[in-house]
Design an enzyme around this catalytic site. Structure first.
Site, PDB file in Angstrom:
ATOM      1  N   SER A  29       0.880  -1.244  -0.086  1.00  0.00           N
ATOM      2  CA  SER A  29      -0.163   0.138   0.014  1.00  0.00           C
ATOM      3  C   SER A  29       0.879   1.140  -0.056  1.00  0.00           C
ATOM      4  CB  SER A  29      -0.855   0.062   1.254  1.00  0.00           C
ATOM      5  OG  SER A  29      -1.370   1.366   1.361  1.00  0.00           O
ATOM      6  N   TYR A  31      -1.489  -0.922  10.312  1.00  0.00           N
ATOM      7  CA  TYR A  31      -1.581  -1.023   8.899  1.00  0.00           C
ATOM      8  C   TYR A  31      -0.301  -0.388   8.300  1.00  0.00           C
ATOM      9  CZ  TYR A  31      -3.611  -1.022   3.917  1.00  0.00           C
ATOM     10  OH  TYR A  31      -3.728  -1.229   2.656  1.00  0.00           O
TER      11      TYR A  31
HETATM   12  P1  NAI Z   1     -10.923  -6.627  -0.088  1.00  0.00           P
HETATM   13  O1  NAI Z   1     -11.583  -6.718   1.141  1.00  0.00           O
HETATM   14  O2  NAI Z   1     -11.734  -6.487  -1.304  1.00  0.00           O
HETATM   15  O3  NAI Z   1      -9.952  -7.978  -0.359  1.00  0.00           O
HETATM   16  C1  NAI Z   1      -9.310  -8.461   0.739  1.00  0.00           C
HETATM   17  C2  NAI Z   1      -9.612 -10.172   0.835  1.00  0.00           C
HETATM   18  O4  NAI Z   1      -8.727 -10.643   1.916  1.00  0.00           O
HETATM   19  C3  NAI Z   1     -11.026 -10.314   1.424  1.00  0.00           C
HETATM   20  O5  NAI Z   1     -11.478 -11.147   0.466  1.00  0.00           O
HETATM   21  C4  NAI Z   1     -10.753 -10.791   2.468  1.00  0.00           C
HETATM   22  O6  NAI Z   1     -11.673 -12.110   2.677  1.00  0.00           O
HETATM   23  C5  NAI Z   1      -9.342 -11.772   2.570  1.00  0.00           C
HETATM   24  N1  NAI Z   1      -8.688 -11.930   3.920  1.00  0.00           N
HETATM   25  C6  NAI Z   1      -8.901 -10.833   4.980  1.00  0.00           C
HETATM   26  N2  NAI Z   1      -8.160 -11.735   6.016  1.00  0.00           N
HETATM   27  C7  NAI Z   1      -7.994 -12.851   5.561  1.00  0.00           C
HETATM   28  C8  NAI Z   1      -7.517 -14.065   6.223  1.00  0.00           C
HETATM   29  N3  NAI Z   1      -7.059 -13.963   7.568  1.00  0.00           N
HETATM   30  N4  NAI Z   1      -7.157 -15.200   5.579  1.00  0.00           N
HETATM   31  C9  NAI Z   1      -7.363 -15.138   4.268  1.00  0.00           C
HETATM   32  N5  NAI Z   1      -7.977 -14.094   3.367  1.00  0.00           N
HETATM   33  C10 NAI Z   1      -8.182 -13.031   4.267  1.00  0.00           C
HETATM   34  O7  NAI Z   1      -9.908  -5.789  -0.068  1.00  0.00           O
HETATM   35  P2  NAI Z   1      -8.609  -5.113  -0.973  1.00  0.00           P
HETATM   36  O8  NAI Z   1      -8.638  -3.613  -0.941  1.00  0.00           O
HETATM   37  O9  NAI Z   1      -8.838  -5.830  -2.354  1.00  0.00           O
HETATM   38  O10 NAI Z   1      -7.446  -5.799  -0.257  1.00  0.00           O
HETATM   39  C11 NAI Z   1      -6.335  -6.230  -0.950  1.00  0.00           C
HETATM   40  C12 NAI Z   1      -5.147  -5.643  -0.652  1.00  0.00           C
HETATM   41  O11 NAI Z   1      -4.851  -4.237  -1.103  1.00  0.00           O
HETATM   42  C13 NAI Z   1      -4.709  -5.540   0.946  1.00  0.00           C
HETATM   43  O12 NAI Z   1      -3.667  -5.940   1.253  1.00  0.00           O
HETATM   44  C14 NAI Z   1      -4.883  -3.937   1.152  1.00  0.00           C
HETATM   45  O13 NAI Z   1      -3.985  -3.514   2.140  1.00  0.00           O
HETATM   46  C15 NAI Z   1      -4.316  -3.461  -0.211  1.00  0.00           C
HETATM   47  N6  NAI Z   1      -4.633  -2.057  -0.413  1.00  0.00           N
HETATM   48  C16 NAI Z   1      -6.098  -1.730  -0.662  1.00  0.00           C
HETATM   49  C17 NAI Z   1      -6.538  -0.650  -0.724  1.00  0.00           C
HETATM   50  C18 NAI Z   1      -7.877  -0.030  -0.985  1.00  0.00           C
HETATM   51  O14 NAI Z   1      -8.048   1.266  -1.133  1.00  0.00           O
HETATM   52  N7  NAI Z   1      -8.872  -0.839  -1.034  1.00  0.00           N
HETATM   53  C19 NAI Z   1      -5.229   0.599  -1.193  1.00  0.00           C
HETATM   54  C20 NAI Z   1      -3.775   0.105  -0.747  1.00  0.00           C
HETATM   55  C21 NAI Z   1      -3.822  -1.220  -0.556  1.00  0.00           C
END
Ligand code: NAI
Length: 330
Positions: A151, A164
């Protein structure tokens, strides 16, 4: 890594958001894709979506439900991947993540353990489980690569997201370390550091495990709804995946997926240099005063903060009597 056709991708958090975008793109690039997630319903929904996007067969996708912080379950998932697809992944993409917001001084052990467990330790688990398998199977023989979704928060401190920002900074450093260490094996490492993405991360608090429920932060469904609106203004996950793919093809360590990446990283570096000298500290103090007096700067800009701040975004739980009252919902 330039050749994806027929190879295996293992994508953590592949049921949603950034991970789902990556699953679609790399499935379309001809890869067999493993998606893993803790949310079964999200996995069930993602599989047909990925297949519809890529036009691939059901046999080219494997959905595994487990918690990435559970090492035994993770090892079983790695074994299952080899059993079904005939080998470890050529492309490991570590994307799963959660977030939680509040003042660092309000944080509980549970706030740190939950966020750092998923955002840092699960990534450590990925490296420890897969690196030996990838070296044994592919080193200097077959294209292979490890990618991570970090991120923008990994480049600097964040006064309302300590666990985070700390996890993401550690992940950036870890990526660089493995990038250097894996060169002799011909295994590349690429880490993408985006700002807002159009995903479901606003809902993460909903599935915070019960054993981590003791949080020092103030959070409500109303805040999740405002954060959802903010996420919807973010980058499309497939577009983000395209940036990542180009970075992987170029064997780039970091990808900052914006045209003005040079200026963005430059500002981070300038601030670091300033924070390391008395003269620089004076410059930073003057800049901060200017930002406060003129209401400019990331935290005061934009519709999101206009809406979210009065609702208590980034504040502490009301009963924490050591936390400055200005850091609680007023
Ligand atoms: P999202 O919530 O849509 O996807 C993340 C997925 O990780 C979810 O489906 C969730 O169920 C899964 N997850 C969470 N804990 C888990 C665990 N213990 N074991 C297995 N799966 C688990 O969110 P997003 O945004 O797609 O997140 C993906 C990455 O992107 C993350 O690392 C986040 O930090 C990063 N990110 C997101 C930003 C945003 O604006 N959404 C900005 C910058 C980075």
């Amino acid at each position: 890594m330039k050749n994806f056709e027929g190879k295996i991708a293992f994508i953590t958090g592949g049921a949603s958001g950034a991970g789902l975008g990556q699953a679609k793109l790399f499935s379309k690039a001809g890869m067999k894709v493993v998606i893993t997630d803790i949310r079964k319903a999200a996995l069930d929904k993602a599989v047909p979506e990925i297949l519809a996007y890529s036009g691939r067969d059901e046999a080219d996708i494997l959905a595994l439900e487990f918690d990435l912080t559970d090492r035994e379950a993770y090892i079983k998932a790695a074994d299952k991947t080899e059993e079904i697809f005939g080998g470890p992944p050529h492309l490991l993409i570590q994307t799963a993540g959660v977030n939680s917001f509040g003042p660092p001084e309000a944080s509980t052990f549970e706030d740190f353990d939950w966020v750092m467990g998923v955002d840092l330790y699960a990534v450590v688990n990925g490296f420890v489980i897969f690196v030996p398998r990838m070296i044994k199977a592919y080193a200097n023989k077959t294209d292979c690569h490890i990618a991570i979704t970090s991120s923008w928060a990994g480049w600097q401190g964040d006064p309302i997201a300590a666990p985070y920002a700390a996890s993401k900074a550690a992940v950036n450093n870890l990526s660089e370390t493995y990038y250097m260490a894996l060169k002799p094996y011909g295994i590349g490492v690429t880490t993408i550091t985006p700002m807002a993405i159009n995903t479901e991360i606003y809902d993460a608090e909903k599935y915070r495990p019960e054993n981590f429920s003791n949080s020092g932060y103030y959070w409500t469904d109303e805040l999740a709804a405002v954060m959802k609106e903010q996420c919807e203004t973010g980058m499309d996950p497939v577009t983000l995946a395209e940036h990542l793919k180009r970075g992987i093809e170029a064997e780039q360590l970091f990808v900052v997926p914006y045209d003005n990446y040079y200026e963005m990283i430059g500002k981070v570096n300038d601030r670091r240099i300033n924070l390391a000298s008395p003269e620089g500290m004076a410059k930073e103090a003057a800049a901060e005063k200017y930002r406060e007096e003129n209401k400019v700067g990331e935290m005061d800009k934009g519709a999101f903060h206009e809406k979210a701040k009065p609702l208590g975004f980034g504040t502490a739980r009301a009963d924490l009597d050591w936390v400055d009252e200005r850091k609680k919902r007023v």
